[in-house]
Design an enzyme around this catalytic site. Structure first.
Site, mmCIF file in Angstrom:
data_model
loop_
_atom_site.group_PDB
_atom_site.id
_atom_site.type_symbol
_atom_site.label_atom_id
_atom_site.label_comp_id
_atom_site.label_asym_id
_atom_site.label_seq_id
_atom_site.Cartn_x
_atom_site.Cartn_y
_atom_site.Cartn_z
ATOM 1 N N LYS A 13 20.608 31.289 -16.551
ATOM 2 C CA LYS A 13 19.936 29.976 -16.558
ATOM 3 C C LYS A 13 18.637 30.041 -17.364
ATOM 4 C CE LYS A 13 19.652 29.799 -12.025
ATOM 5 N NZ LYS A 13 20.296 31.073 -11.669
ATOM 6 N N ARG A 88 17.888 23.282 -5.283
ATOM 7 C CA ARG A 88 18.642 24.458 -4.879
ATOM 8 C C ARG A 88 19.323 24.263 -3.537
ATOM 9 N NH1 ARG A 88 16.475 28.845 -7.738
ATOM 10 N NH2 ARG A 88 17.344 30.844 -7.166
ATOM 11 N N ARG A 127 18.424 43.622 -16.071
ATOM 12 C CA ARG A 127 17.387 42.662 -16.514
ATOM 13 C C ARG A 127 15.991 43.285 -16.441
ATOM 14 N NH1 ARG A 127 17.180 36.978 -13.861
ATOM 15 N NH2 ARG A 127 17.276 38.222 -11.960
ATOM 16 N N ARG A 161 12.373 42.850 -11.678
ATOM 17 C CA ARG A 161 11.925 41.948 -10.606
ATOM 18 C C ARG A 161 12.117 42.577 -9.231
ATOM 19 N NH1 ARG A 161 14.491 36.058 -11.826
ATOM 20 N NH2 ARG A 161 14.939 36.183 -9.604
ATOM 21 N N ARG A 172 20.947 36.924 -2.213
ATOM 22 C CA ARG A 172 20.741 35.745 -3.069
ATOM 23 C C ARG A 172 22.079 35.087 -3.423
ATOM 24 N NH1 ARG A 172 17.675 38.631 -7.576
ATOM 25 N NH2 ARG A 172 18.019 36.746 -8.780
HETATM 26 P P1 AP5 Z 1 18.714 35.221 -16.667
HETATM 27 O O1 AP5 Z 1 18.639 34.216 -17.764
HETATM 28 O O2 AP5 Z 1 17.463 35.864 -16.215
HETATM 29 O O3 AP5 Z 1 19.539 34.614 -15.400
HETATM 30 P P2 AP5 Z 1 19.149 33.497 -14.343
HETATM 31 O O4 AP5 Z 1 20.368 32.649 -14.147
HETATM 32 O O5 AP5 Z 1 17.887 32.813 -14.735
HETATM 33 O O6 AP5 Z 1 18.998 34.399 -13.060
HETATM 34 P P3 AP5 Z 1 17.847 34.435 -11.950
HETATM 35 O O7 AP5 Z 1 18.022 35.729 -11.206
HETATM 36 O O8 AP5 Z 1 16.516 34.129 -12.559
HETATM 37 O O9 AP5 Z 1 18.288 33.278 -11.033
HETATM 38 P P4 AP5 Z 1 17.856 33.046 -9.601
HETATM 39 O O10 AP5 Z 1 18.344 31.671 -9.403
HETATM 40 O O11 AP5 Z 1 18.332 34.068 -8.657
HETATM 41 O O12 AP5 Z 1 16.263 33.276 -9.634
HETATM 42 P P5 AP5 Z 1 15.006 32.301 -9.651
HETATM 43 O O13 AP5 Z 1 13.936 32.940 -10.426
HETATM 44 O O14 AP5 Z 1 15.418 30.923 -9.969
HETATM 45 O O15 AP5 Z 1 19.776 36.333 -17.141
HETATM 46 C C1 AP5 Z 1 20.037 37.483 -16.355
HETATM 47 C C2 AP5 Z 1 20.178 38.715 -17.272
HETATM 48 O O16 AP5 Z 1 21.364 38.577 -18.037
HETATM 49 C C3 AP5 Z 1 19.027 38.888 -18.280
HETATM 50 O O17 AP5 Z 1 18.710 40.247 -18.381
HETATM 51 C C4 AP5 Z 1 19.606 38.344 -19.592
HETATM 52 O O18 AP5 Z 1 19.036 39.011 -20.717
HETATM 53 C C5 AP5 Z 1 21.085 38.654 -19.443
HETATM 54 N N1 AP5 Z 1 21.949 37.649 -20.069
HETATM 55 C C6 AP5 Z 1 21.787 36.303 -20.081
HETATM 56 N N2 AP5 Z 1 22.780 35.700 -20.735
HETATM 57 C C7 AP5 Z 1 23.624 36.693 -21.156
HETATM 58 C C8 AP5 Z 1 24.853 36.705 -21.884
HETATM 59 N N3 AP5 Z 1 25.431 35.594 -22.335
HETATM 60 N N4 AP5 Z 1 25.428 37.924 -22.118
HETATM 61 C C9 AP5 Z 1 24.852 39.059 -21.673
HETATM 62 N N5 AP5 Z 1 23.691 39.106 -20.985
HETATM 63 C C10 AP5 Z 1 23.080 37.940 -20.727
HETATM 64 O O19 AP5 Z 1 14.597 32.309 -8.106
HETATM 65 C C11 AP5 Z 1 14.082 33.469 -7.491
HETATM 66 C C12 AP5 Z 1 13.705 33.174 -6.051
HETATM 67 O O20 AP5 Z 1 12.685 32.157 -6.007
HETATM 68 C C13 AP5 Z 1 14.841 32.601 -5.169
HETATM 69 O O21 AP5 Z 1 15.645 33.622 -4.629
HETATM 70 C C14 AP5 Z 1 14.023 31.845 -4.104
HETATM 71 O O22 AP5 Z 1 13.482 32.737 -3.164
HETATM 72 C C15 AP5 Z 1 12.868 31.277 -4.912
HETATM 73 N N6 AP5 Z 1 13.149 29.929 -5.422
HETATM 74 C C16 AP5 Z 1 13.236 29.534 -6.732
HETATM 75 N N7 AP5 Z 1 13.522 28.222 -6.818
HETATM 76 C C17 AP5 Z 1 13.624 27.764 -5.539
HETATM 77 C C18 AP5 Z 1 13.925 26.498 -4.958
HETATM 78 N N8 AP5 Z 1 14.200 25.431 -5.719
HETATM 79 N N9 AP5 Z 1 13.955 26.399 -3.605
HETATM 80 C C19 AP5 Z 1 13.670 27.453 -2.819
HETATM 81 N N10 AP5 Z 1 13.406 28.690 -3.304
HETATM 82 C C20 AP5 Z 1 13.385 28.844 -4.637
HETATM 83 MG MG MG Z 2 15.931 32.768 -13.944
#
Ligand code: AP5
Ligand code: MG
Length: 215
Positions: A13, A88, A127, A161, A172
């Protein structure tokens, strides 16, 4: 355009949002990045969020919804935004609808990134993100920085992270299936969902996403 990106942890994402936001000239708003910025600045909000994030749980809605709305009200988001990681759960989606209705605007699309679980585990395990800005994302195999351990964008230190430990990732994923996936049905009822496979090279996925968005 007003777009919501949805998909499991590690789907890409944040990676896709960076390109899509640039192509569409709208800000990328990631609640995860906003929480991590608060944590690194040592704010009260960051302190509150950290324990939930480290446990792989959602940060409570009363903290998250206000923070997301504040960000969406910034001047750069007046004509659109790309939301990454928000909403979410269904109550966040309902709160977003209320806020949009108050401004007399609507979402244009919900882009759903589909990736098999074994691939997301590989993506998360490798990552590395930047200490200065968690939107600067790399991968030890799939997106290597020019110099190991150093951010190509700003020269910051790359690190893993805290919530990317195997056990937290499992939690997660479970939270994604039980609490976040139901928003796909919620938005399907509004005719907004475009599902694409997020397998393949980063630029191939961006091209599929732009096509799904009619751009
Ligand atoms: P990346 O782009 O980092 O993936 P992502 O989908 O952004 O994954 P996240 O882990 O950031 O999602 P998440 O939803 O768990 O975390 P968030 O920060 O939102 O890509 C991943 C890896 O793959 C990278 O190394 C990249 O280089 C590689 N990659 C990408 N595309 C590729 C491809 N095509 N081919 C090969 N490799 C590739 O949330 C974290 C925490 O925050 C949550 O657990 C929660 O506690 C809190 N939080 C955030 N938002 C909320 C909310 N709305 N409500 C409540 N809690 C929340
Ligand atoms: Mg992310």
């Amino acid at each position: 355009m007003r777009i919501v990106l949805v998909g499991p942890p590690g789907a890409g994402k944040g990676t896709q949002a960076a390109f899509l936001a640039k192509n569409l000239s709208i800000p990328h708003i990631s609640t995860g990045d906003l929480f991590r910025a608060n944590i690194s600045q040592g704010t009260e909000l960051g302190k509150k969020a950290k324990s939930y994030m480290d446990a792989g749980q959602l940060v409570p809605d009363e903290v998250t919804i206000g923070m997301a709305k504040d960000r969406m009200e910034q001047p750069d988001a007046v004509n659109g935004f790309l939301l990454d990681g928000f909403p979410r759960n269904v109550s966040q989606a309902e709160a977003l609808d209320v806020a949009l209705q108050a401004d007399d605007v609507k979402l244009d699309a919900v882009l759903d990134l589909e990736v098999p679980e074994d691939e997301v585990v590989k993506r998360i395990a490798g990552r590395r993100i930047c200490r200065n800005d968690s939107a600067h994302v790399f991968h030890v195999e799939y997106k290597q920085p020019k110099t190991e351990g150093v951010c190509d964008v700003c020269g910051g230190e790359l690190y893993q992270r805290d919530d990317d430990q195997e056990e937290t990732v499992r939690k997660r994923l479970e939270v994604y299936h039980t609490q976040t996936e139901p928003i796909i049905g919620y938005y399907q009822a509004q005719g907004l969902v475009k599902t694409i496979s997020a397998l393949g090279k980063v630029d191939e996925v961006t091209a599929k996403a732009m096509e799904a968005l009619g751009r």
